[in-house]
Design an enzyme around this catalytic site. Structure first.
Site, PDB file in Angstrom:
ATOM      1  N   GLU A  21       0.621  -0.421  -4.767  1.00 47.03           N
ATOM      2  CA  GLU A  21      -0.487   0.501  -4.964  1.00 47.03           C
ATOM      3  C   GLU A  21       0.030   1.902  -4.736  1.00 47.03           C
ATOM      4  OE1 GLU A  21      -3.837   3.066  -3.437  1.00 47.03           O
ATOM      5  OE2 GLU A  21      -1.949   2.482  -2.477  1.00 47.03           O
ATOM      6  N   ASP A  24      -1.198   6.432  -5.344  1.00 44.78           N
ATOM      7  CA  ASP A  24      -2.218   7.422  -5.672  1.00 44.78           C
ATOM      8  C   ASP A  24      -1.658   8.411  -6.688  1.00 44.78           C
ATOM      9  OD1 ASP A  24      -4.215   6.720  -3.438  1.00 44.78           O
ATOM     10  OD2 ASP A  24      -2.348   7.027  -2.341  1.00 44.78           O
ATOM     11  N   HIS A  49       0.819  -1.209   0.000  1.00 46.25           N
ATOM     12  CA  HIS A  49       0.000   0.000   0.000  1.00 46.25           C
ATOM     13  C   HIS A  49       0.860   1.269   0.000  1.00 46.25           C
ATOM     14  CE1 HIS A  49      -3.120   2.650   2.245  1.00 46.25           C
ATOM     15  NE2 HIS A  49      -3.533   2.507   0.995  1.00 46.25           N
ATOM     16  N   HIS A  96      -1.392  11.298  -2.049  1.00 46.30           N
ATOM     17  CA  HIS A  96      -2.719  10.847  -1.632  1.00 46.30           C
ATOM     18  C   HIS A  96      -3.664  12.007  -1.384  1.00 46.30           C
ATOM     19  CE1 HIS A  96      -5.839   9.620   1.257  1.00 46.30           C
ATOM     20  NE2 HIS A  96      -5.812   8.467   0.617  1.00 46.30           N
ATOM     21  N   GLU A 130      -4.146   4.119  -8.282  1.00 44.30           N
ATOM     22  CA  GLU A 130      -5.422   4.725  -7.936  1.00 44.30           C
ATOM     23  C   GLU A 130      -5.488   6.138  -8.503  1.00 44.30           C
ATOM     24  OE1 GLU A 130      -8.159   6.350  -4.256  1.00 44.30           O
ATOM     25  OE2 GLU A 130      -6.580   4.887  -3.804  1.00 44.30           O
TER      26      GLU A 130
END
Length: 250
Positions: free
Chosen positions: A39, A41, A12, A54, A114
């Site tokens: 993962e 952002d 993450h 993020h 993301e």
């Protein structure tokens, strides 16, 4: 269902607890723990450059303040995004999406990107991130999985680059989520682990989609999710879970 090309364990925000999240340093820490999928952002600078962050604002993970998307990439690229986490990472900068792509492709790592638009920038962010993903991973055996909580951002990505895989992110089983995932031709749903149950796994699999879950940091829920047949776990606990197998260790 078609074969799933992504590793089960996904780090993450890189390894966003052990190192400053959404930085190359965090990716390197995750890789050092054996992780091969990450993962992150992605949002846009004022001049349209996709980069990793993020929050809409800068103050939680840098010593700057204000809305990040109001600054040019030239400004953003010089910001210290590591010093807040500790002296070891002082001077670590905000990475561009292009830099993350180069790192992942060079090492054969998979990416769940993301789409994290600043409010009001959903359509443009979805479009640009998809276009850049298609360009940066051209010819790659495994393209990035584009996910978002915002259906409008995913719709823009779908329109820009329909061949790229997409996933709908969910905090709750809100009204209309299943129809949205189908309309967006999503290959996966990525849900908060607290809402996942065997019924959700069965329904999503029956529709030909995969079900991934976030952010699982403790062995008990991880074991339960593995038993239920989940297709991927996003975790901060890269030092607690072995990325090479489905076994969960205490």
């Amino acid at each position: 269902m078609a074969p799933w090309p992504y590793p089960f364990w996904i780090a993450h925000r890189g390894a966003g607890k052990l190192a400053p999240e959404n930085t190359l340093a965090a990716f390197r820490v995750g890789a050092a723990h054996g992780y091969r999928a990450f993962e992150c952002d992605v949002k846009l600078s004022a001049d349209g450059v996709p980069f990793l962050l993020h929050d809409a604002t800068l103050q939680r993970t840098t010593r700057e303040r204000g809305i990040a998307s109001q600054r040019s990439w030239s400004e953003l690229s010089r910001i210290d995004a590591g010093g807040w986490h500790g002296r070891t990472y002082a001077g670590e900068t905000l990475p561009s999406f292009e830099a993350i792509s180069a790192y992942c492709r060079r090492n054969g790592f998979a990416l769940n990107a993301e789409i994290k638009p600043t409010p009001g920038d959903e359509v443009e962010t979805g479009r640009v991130v998809a276009r850049e993903a298609a360009r940066l991973w051209a010819g790659a055996p495994v393209p990035p999985l584009l996910s978002s909580f915002r259906p409008d951002a995913l719709a823009a990505a779908q329109s820009a680059e329909p061949s790229l895989p997409r996933a709908l992110l969910l905090e709750t089983w809100r009204s209309g989520w299943f129809d949205e995932a189908q309309a967006l031709a999503c290959v996966a749903v990525v849900a908060d682990h607290a809402i996942v149950d065997t019924e959700a796994v069965a329904r999503i699999h029956a529709a030909g989609m995969r079900l991934l879950t976030y952010t699982v940091n403790d062995p008990a829920p991880a074991r339960r999710l593995v038993e239920w047949g989940i297709d991927g776990i996003i975790t901060d606990a890269v030092d607690r879970f072995s990325a090479g197998e489905l076994t969960v260790f205490d």
